[in-house]
Design a protein around this motif. Structure first.
Motif, PDB file in Angstrom:
ATOM      1  N   ASP A   6       0.823  -1.213   0.000  1.00  0.00           N
ATOM      2  CA  ASP A   6       0.000   0.000   0.000  1.00  0.00           C
ATOM      3  C   ASP A   6       0.857   1.263   0.000  1.00  0.00           C
ATOM      4  OD1 ASP A   6      -2.369  -1.423  -0.040  1.00  0.00           O
ATOM      5  OD2 ASP A   6      -2.540  -1.478   2.147  1.00  0.00           O
ATOM      6  N   MET A   7       2.024   1.198   0.638  1.00  0.00           N
ATOM      7  CA  MET A   7       2.953   2.331   0.673  1.00  0.00           C
ATOM      8  C   MET A   7       4.213   1.925  -0.091  1.00  0.00           C
ATOM      9  SD  MET A   7       1.391   4.683   2.381  1.00  0.00           S
ATOM     10  CE  MET A   7       2.605   5.857   2.944  1.00  0.00           C
ATOM     11  N   LYS A  15       8.234   6.975   1.645  1.00  0.00           N
ATOM     12  CA  LYS A  15       7.213   6.228   0.912  1.00  0.00           C
ATOM     13  C   LYS A  15       5.923   7.039   0.843  1.00  0.00           C
ATOM     14  CE  LYS A  15       8.800   1.577   1.999  1.00  0.00           C
ATOM     15  NZ  LYS A  15       8.393   0.259   2.486  1.00  0.00           N
ATOM     16  N   GLY A  16       5.136   6.713  -0.167  1.00  0.00           N
ATOM     17  CA  GLY A  16       3.823   7.327  -0.317  1.00  0.00           C
ATOM     18  C   GLY A  16       2.827   6.256  -0.712  1.00  0.00           C
ATOM     19  N   PRO A  17       1.547   6.601  -0.716  1.00  0.00           N
ATOM     20  CA  PRO A  17       0.542   5.604  -1.102  1.00  0.00           C
ATOM     21  C   PRO A  17       0.703   5.226  -2.570  1.00  0.00           C
ATOM     22  CG  PRO A  17      -0.488   7.745  -0.721  1.00  0.00           C
ATOM     23  CD  PRO A  17       0.946   7.889  -0.357  1.00  0.00           C
ATOM     24  N   LYS A  18       0.475   3.949  -2.864  1.00  0.00           N
ATOM     25  CA  LYS A  18       0.614   3.530  -4.257  1.00  0.00           C
ATOM     26  C   LYS A  18      -0.398   4.284  -5.115  1.00  0.00           C
ATOM     27  CE  LYS A  18      -2.110  -0.751  -4.164  1.00  0.00           C
ATOM     28  NZ  LYS A  18      -2.015  -2.197  -4.326  1.00  0.00           N
TER      29      LYS A  18
END
Length: 153
Positions: free
Chosen positions: A45-46, A107-110
């Motif tokens: 997800d991230m 990281k970021g949301p996909k």
């Protein structure tokens, strides 16, 4: 970035090496790179946005090979501007802008639209590579002669 080259290398590439480029082998190579990196880095997800480009670049290289039947360029910008579908350019440009602002480890949301695009292209290029005829050049004489000429110099 400019890579160093010589007239001899350009002659070898233009006169000889391009005759040994295999669309099928190159497509398998780039597909395999994209597939491995997608499953390794982009299923959570991230995700690290940098990893998207580890997948997008080889997928765009596949499209380049499919359309142009020659080795793809190294630069992502050239692939982006030449073979990326218009309906994906905004999403990829936005991703690139976010990536530039993030640290390497952040990281970021996909990005669902890009993940969907990647999954679609992975399926497509796997099937395409499997269906292609073997296009390797079995005649090594020209290549052997070119290398012998270089060694003599």
């Amino acid at each position: 970035m400019v890579y160093y080259t010589t007239d001899k290398w350009q002659k070898l590439y233009n006169d000889t090496a391009v005759r040994y480029f295999s669309c099928k082998a190159a497509l398998y190579h780039y597909y395999g790179t994209a597939n491995k990196n997608y499953h390794e880095y982009l299923k959570s997800d991230m995700v690290k946005y940098k990893k998207y480009f580890y997948v997008l670049r080889p997928l765009l290289a596949c499209r380049w090979i499919e359309e142009k039947k020659c080795p793809p360029p190294v630069l992502f910008d050239e692939l982006f501007n030449t073979v990326l579908e218009e309906n994906m350019k905004e999403a990829v440009a936005n991703l690139l802008a976010k990536k530039i602002k993030m640290s390497e480890s952040e990281k970021g949301p996909k990005v669902k639209v890009i993940n969907n695009y990647i999954e679609e292209k992975l399926n497509y290029y796997k099937k395409l590579a499997e269906s292609m005829e073997d296009d390797r050049n079995p005649d090594w004489d020209m290549l052997d002669d070119a290398f012998r000429e270089i060694i003599r110099l």
